[in-house]
Motif scaffolding. Structure first.
Motif, PDB file in Angstrom:
ATOM      1  N   GLN A   8       4.461  67.200   4.255  1.00  0.00           N
ATOM      2  CA  GLN A   8       3.420  68.124   3.847  1.00  0.00           C
ATOM      3  C   GLN A   8       2.336  67.501   3.482  1.00  0.00           C
ATOM      4  N   VAL A   9       1.145  67.717   4.100  1.00  0.00           N
ATOM      5  CA  VAL A   9      -0.300  67.381   3.979  1.00  0.00           C
ATOM      6  C   VAL A   9      -1.056  68.165   3.228  1.00  0.00           C
TER       7      VAL A   9
ATOM      8  N   PHE B 189      -7.160  63.747  -0.427  1.00  0.00           N
ATOM      9  CA  PHE B 189      -6.089  63.595   0.827  1.00  0.00           C
ATOM     10  C   PHE B 189      -4.935  63.345   0.078  1.00  0.00           C
ATOM     11  N   VAL B 190      -3.696  64.320   0.370  1.00  0.00           N
ATOM     12  CA  VAL B 190      -2.456  63.762  -0.405  1.00  0.00           C
ATOM     13  C   VAL B 190      -1.446  63.922   0.646  1.00  0.00           C
ATOM     14  N   VAL B 191      -0.347  63.069   0.550  1.00  0.00           N
ATOM     15  CA  VAL B 191       0.875  63.212   1.530  1.00  0.00           C
ATOM     16  C   VAL B 191       1.995  63.368   0.486  1.00  0.00           C
ATOM     17  N   HIS B 192       2.739  64.365   0.542  1.00  0.00           N
ATOM     18  CA  HIS B 192       3.964  64.814  -0.255  1.00  0.00           C
ATOM     19  C   HIS B 192       4.853  63.890   0.282  1.00  0.00           C
TER      20      HIS B 192
ATOM     21  N   ASP C 122       9.141  63.074   0.259  1.00  0.00           N
ATOM     22  CA  ASP C 122      10.543  63.981   0.654  1.00  0.00           C
ATOM     23  C   ASP C 122      11.001  64.495  -0.761  1.00  0.00           C
ATOM     24  N   PRO C 123      11.280  65.493  -0.784  1.00  0.00           N
ATOM     25  CA  PRO C 123      11.896  65.978  -2.441  1.00  0.00           C
ATOM     26  C   PRO C 123      13.076  65.202  -2.553  1.00  0.00           C
ATOM     27  N   ALA C 124      13.926  64.900  -1.740  1.00  0.00           N
ATOM     28  CA  ALA C 124      15.090  64.069  -1.805  1.00  0.00           C
ATOM     29  C   ALA C 124      14.605  62.635  -2.842  1.00  0.00           C
ATOM     30  N   PHE C 125      13.497  62.071  -2.533  1.00  0.00           N
ATOM     31  CA  PHE C 125      13.209  60.991  -3.225  1.00  0.00           C
ATOM     32  C   PHE C 125      12.382  61.030  -4.583  1.00  0.00           C
ATOM     33  N   SER C 126      11.278  61.793  -4.380  1.00  0.00           N
ATOM     34  CA  SER C 126      10.303  62.137  -5.649  1.00  0.00           C
ATOM     35  C   SER C 126       9.655  63.591  -5.303  1.00  0.00           C
ATOM     36  N   ALA C 127       9.229  63.995  -6.391  1.00  0.00           N
ATOM     37  CA  ALA C 127       8.012  65.205  -6.472  1.00  0.00           C
ATOM     38  C   ALA C 127       6.940  64.805  -6.486  1.00  0.00           C
ATOM     39  N   GLU C 128       6.581  63.356  -6.682  1.00  0.00           N
ATOM     40  CA  GLU C 128       5.199  63.118  -6.610  1.00  0.00           C
ATOM     41  C   GLU C 128       4.652  62.566  -5.329  1.00  0.00           C
ATOM     42  N   PRO C 129       3.485  62.688  -5.075  1.00  0.00           N
ATOM     43  CA  PRO C 129       3.028  62.364  -3.583  1.00  0.00           C
ATOM     44  C   PRO C 129       3.277  60.933  -3.254  1.00  0.00           C
ATOM     45  N   VAL C 130       3.514  60.726  -1.876  1.00  0.00           N
ATOM     46  CA  VAL C 130       4.000  59.275  -1.573  1.00  0.00           C
ATOM     47  C   VAL C 130       2.448  58.606  -1.463  1.00  0.00           C
ATOM     48  N   ILE C 131       1.447  59.282  -1.021  1.00  0.00           N
ATOM     49  CA  ILE C 131      -0.089  58.833  -0.887  1.00  0.00           C
ATOM     50  C   ILE C 131      -1.041  59.696  -1.745  1.00  0.00           C
ATOM     51  N   ARG C 132      -1.931  59.312  -2.200  1.00  0.00           N
ATOM     52  CA  ARG C 132      -2.980  60.167  -2.856  1.00  0.00           C
ATOM     53  C   ARG C 132      -4.285  59.194  -2.519  1.00  0.00           C
ATOM     54  N   SER C 133      -5.254  59.816  -2.073  1.00  0.00           N
ATOM     55  CA  SER C 133      -6.902  59.070  -1.847  1.00  0.00           C
ATOM     56  C   SER C 133      -7.602  60.309  -2.252  1.00  0.00           C
ATOM     57  N   GLN C 134      -8.609  60.047  -2.923  1.00  0.00           N
ATOM     58  CA  GLN C 134      -9.887  60.993  -3.173  1.00  0.00           C
ATOM     59  C   GLN C 134     -10.576  60.916  -1.900  1.00  0.00           C
ATOM     60  N   GLN C 135     -10.743  60.036  -1.101  1.00  0.00           N
ATOM     61  CA  GLN C 135     -11.490  60.046  -0.113  1.00  0.00           C
ATOM     62  C   GLN C 135     -11.085  59.293   1.143  1.00  0.00           C
ATOM     63  N   VAL C 136     -11.171  59.848   2.201  1.00  0.00           N
ATOM     64  CA  VAL C 136     -10.281  59.333   3.640  1.00  0.00           C
ATOM     65  C   VAL C 136     -11.395  59.528   4.558  1.00  0.00           C
ATOM     66  N   THR C 137     -11.868  58.265   5.130  1.00  0.00           N
ATOM     67  CA  THR C 137     -12.805  58.230   6.460  1.00  0.00           C
ATOM     68  C   THR C 137     -12.039  58.208   7.696  1.00  0.00           C
ATOM     69  N   ALA C 138     -12.304  59.105   8.507  1.00  0.00           N
ATOM     70  CA  ALA C 138     -11.547  59.025   9.972  1.00  0.00           C
ATOM     71  C   ALA C 138     -12.557  58.896  11.144  1.00  0.00           C
ATOM     72  N   ASP C 139     -12.727  57.644  11.766  1.00  0.00           N
ATOM     73  CA  ASP C 139     -13.488  57.572  12.871  1.00  0.00           C
ATOM     74  C   ASP C 139     -12.811  58.003  14.215  1.00  0.00           C
TER      75      ASP C 139
END
Length: 828
Positions: free
Chosen positions: A36-37, A57-60, A62-79
């Motif tokens: 989930q993103v 930007f947040v990538v959640h 797998d609930p089997a591993f952790s309830a915290e996001p796997v990746i979190r970034s305030q700003q992501v730039t996509a070219d």
């Protein structure tokens, strides 16, 4: 080209809806990652490259591993790839994450939360990152992150370890190969660490059906870290070691069959409080195979060159992340003792810098752990031809053979109960071996070393000086005593490894025929015998028999241990001497007895601003059979002595003097110039005949009682006498003055009673309120008597002639005084 410009202009003028664009991007990334993103907002931009700016930007995970996001970034730039716009789709060429936070999580089965993401990425049919413009498939984007943070989480427990300031990049090199690089600083979030170095990782892997079958090639390096900071990073505590750490590793193969090659080194290894001794490098290399299928390490072989010898470890480890079953062997071959000595010089304080050693060490030790049991250690070794010498310590240690073994001494009855009761720590048992310490029979040494502590036993005969020299050679802080004799030792040397605490020496030492030079004394102390009991907090000297200054001494001493300075710890004693002669004491304590008195060693001078005894704290009881001060002799003397930083107090000073008893209190202050002395006391009853004999002139007999209060200052007899002040209350009974006859032809003056106050000042006694009772009457006594034995006395009584007594004490002159002068003298 005109078509591309027109297309970009159209995108600028007719932008797709923000909500629809955000949904499309979130859905596309979520499907690609299988997670989930969430993105709070999306902003399209055209310059400098067409693309999107994603906020929050947040990538959640797998609930089997952790309830915290796997990746979190305030700003992501996509070219975007401009060519993809011509095909009517959004193809991301570069994805840049600013200050992202990545959570690495491992579950109970040892799987990581990123494994599914990597396997999913390998199954997506995308073109390489640097694909040709004519390629119809979407290209794998160049993913990069700067100033990121990578956290570690084991199951539900978040560890304090992290990688900070992480710069990360991921790309697809070719059709089936991905590449990555990482550079970061390892830290602990619960400590402020600054010199942990930099971790660099570069690697590539190929497409495969599963992660365990993925061929990979990685190189890793950890450089620039300080050993003290590394130990605090790993264990939470600075272990006190210093040096520059460098670790490198190469991984090749597949996770199911991974070849691991590692190298580790520490430059300038030393203990934190040891400087000098030359640079020392520790280094080792290892190779092994690792399998992620059953988490085993097989064919492990580690090799460390040590001088002309080697130390190696080989074996297998199973259940790296669970049961920790292993079978390892440690082998040392021809390891030079000199190399071990160099290591000891950098790890142990007080080892002489010029220590040289020869000999070799060989050992073979095995350690096993099966199932859920405890590790079992077993092995033997020996050191041959050991020779250790130091010119600074002025000694050489020679031992033909030192055997040792490693064991745990697990009783058979406890082997089946090891799950409930852990076995004792493995012990390195050393010896026994013989150690020559200057006597015909050698001493015997044995010891044991564990992970937490060590203990050595030394027993046998030793030459005292050789014993101290040997102790200093191996790094013990033995006193720099100028002494030699015979010692029978039974000692234990023990301590713990934690905190580099100094070893504790306890046990007994029996001294015989010991001759010692003591600072401040001009003659050696001859100790016939003494027993030393070394306890953890003090040293007890018992059954002391010694001679000093022509006197025989007996008794005991109690010396505190672990004192930073002499004034911090009191020395207690209970001593008895057969005799003390002040003249002998003067010669003992003074290099020039004619120029200085015995007490000069306690006072300050221009040559020594802080004499040794000024720094001592001493307390105890002293008894003496006989004390001689010139011709004056006291017997059965006892006193309580207290010396504290130059302040001397003699309490309850008792003794038999001149046939009577003395009781008094005296103090001396040696911290001032000149020293001050003061005292009070009583004498009763004193035989004046003995006083006259001590003065070599029979000028008086009788019995006297006296109370005194006196003070003086000075560093020699002349100063003391000139500064002396005293008030003495004297009573004499049944006395006789053989040199005095009040009339010519009369018998010597005999008195029934004489009382008066004798006030000493300026070298003379002034008699105040004196009264002299004779058979012929009662006289008022006044006048002076000097310390040089010169009299100027006057005897007067009402209604009768008086007398003037003048001249030397040995030949006084008596002159009558007229009645008129007598009456004048009686007037107040």
């Amino acid at each position: 080209m005109t078509l591309i410009v027109a297309l970009l202009l159209a995108l600028f003028l007719i932008r797709p809806g923000a909500g629809r664009l955000r949904t499309r991007i979130v859905t596309a990334i979520g499907l690609a990652l299988g997670r989930q993103v969430d993105v709070s907002s999306v902003h399209m931009r055209l310059l400098p490259h067409p693309g999107f700016d994603l906020q929050n930007f947040v990538v959640h995970d797998d609930p089997a591993f952790s309830a915290e996001p796997v990746i979190r970034s305030q700003q992501v730039t996509a070219d975007l790839r401009v060519s993809s716009l011509l095909r009517g789709r959004l193809d991301i060429a570069r994805l840049s994450l600013s200050e992202p936070s990545l959570n690495l999580v491992r579950d109970r089965e040892g799987r990581w939360n990123l494994e599914n993401l990597l396997e999913r990425a390998a199954q997506i049919p995308v073109a390489p990152t640097n694909k040709a413009n004519t390629e119809a498939r979407p290209g794998f984007p160049y993913i990069e992150a700067d100033h990121g943070r990578i956290n570690l989480k084991l199951q539900q427990e978040k560890k304090p370890y992290a990688l900070m300031e992480a710069d990360f990049a991921l790309w697809q090199e070719s059709e089936n190969i991905w590449g990555m690089r990482l550079k970061a600083q390892p830290v602990r979030m619960d400590f402020n660490l600054t010199d942990t170095g930099t971790v660099s990782v570069n690697g590539s892997w190929q497409r495969a059906a599963t992660l365990r079958q993925t061929p990979l090639q990685f190189t890793m390096q950890w450089a620039g870290a300080q050993l003290g900071q590394v130990s605090k990073l790993v264990s939470g505590k600075d272990k006190g070691w210093r040096g520059t750490v460098k670790l490198s590793a190469t991984l090749s193969g597949t996770p199911a069959d991974l070849i691991v090659e590692t190298a580790a080194s520490v430059q300038d290894f030393r203990r934190y409080d040891i400087l000098g001794g030359g640079a020392l490098q520790l280094a080792a290399q290892c190779t092994s195979h690792y399998s992620s299928v059953d988490h085993t390490v097989s064919n492990l072989f580690c090799h460390a060159p040590v001088g002309s010898g080697t130390v190696s470890v080989n074996g297998n480890i199973a259940g790296v992340f669970s049961s920790h079953t292993y079978d390892l062997a440690l082998i040392a071959k021809q390891v030079p003792i000199q190399s071990l000595t160099a290591l000891a010089r950098h790890a142990k304080k007080d080892i002489p810098d010029d220590l040289l050693a020869s000999g070799r060490l060989d050992a073979n030790v095995k350690v096993r752990r099966t199932g859920e049991g405890f590790a079992e250690w077993d092995g033997v070794g020996e050191s041959l031809g050991v020779r250790i010498g130091s010119k600074l310590a002025k000694t050489e240690i020679v031992v033909d053979r030192i055997p040792f073994q490693v064991s745990q001494n697990i009783e058979p009855a406890r082997r089946d109960a090891r799950r409930m009761f852990p076995p004792p720590e493995p012990q390195l048992e050393i010896g026994p071996f013989n150690l020559a310490l200057g006597r015909p029979s050698p001493s015997v040494v044995r010891g044991s070393i564990s992970r937490s502590e060590y203990s050595f036993l030394v027993s046998g005969d030793a030459q005292f000086q050789r014993l101290l020299q040997t102790a200093r050679t191996v790094g013990f802080r033995a006193p720099q005593a100028t002494a030699d004799g015979i010692a029978r030792v039974d000692l234990q040397i023990a301590g713990g490894w934690s905190g580099f605490t100094a070893p504790q020496v306890t046990g007994r030492v029996q001294l015989q025929a010991l001759r010692a030079e003591v600072r401040g004394l001009n003659a050696p102390v001859e100790i016939s015998s003494a027993s030393l009991l070394l306890a953890p907090e003090n040293v007890q000297v018992q059954n002391l028999t010694a001679s000093l200054a022509g006197s025989a001494w007996h008794g005991s001493l109690l010396l505190p241990r672990h004192c930073a300075s002499p004034d911090g710890c009191p020395l207690n004693f209970d001593l008895h001497a057969d005799q003390i002669a002040v003249d002998e004491l003067n010669r003992l304590l003074n290099p020039h007895p004619r120029k200085q008195p015995w007490y000069r060693f306690l006072s300050t001078s221009t040559q020594s601003a802080s004499p040794y005894l000024l720094t001592l704290r001493v307390a105890g009881k002293l008894t003496v059979d006989r004390v001689a001060i010139q011709n004056l002799v006291a017997t059965r003397v006892s006193v309580q002595v207290a010396l504290d930083n130059g302040q001397l107090r003699l309490s309850n000073l008792r003794g038999d003097l001149l046939g009577g008893k003395h009781i008094g209190e005296w103090t001396a202050d040696f911290t001032v110039k000149p020293p001050d002395y003061s005292g009070t006391g009583t004498l009763q009853p004193v035989d004046l005949r003995q006083l006259a004999e001590a003065m070599h002139d029979g000028w008086v007999t009788g019995t006297a009682f006296a109370n005194y209060r006196a003070s003086a200052s000075g560093i020699d007899a002349a100063e003391l006498l000139s500064s002396a002040k005293a008030n003495v209350r004297v009573e004499v009974r049944d006395g006789l003055f053989p040199h005095i006859a009040l009339a010519e032809g009369n018998e010597p003056l005999r008195i029934h009673r004489l009382v008066g106050n004798f006030v000493l000042r300026d070298g003379r006694f002034e008699i105040q309120q004196g009264k002299l009772e004779t058979a012929g009457g009662i006289y008022q006594l006044s006048g002076t008597a000097s310390l040089t034995r010169t009299l100027d006395l006057k005897l007067v009584r009402d209604g009768a002639p008086g007398f003037n007594i003048t001249g030397p004490l040995t030949e006084p002159r008596v002159a009558p005084v007229k009645a008129q002068e007598t009456r004048a003298a009686l007037k107040p």
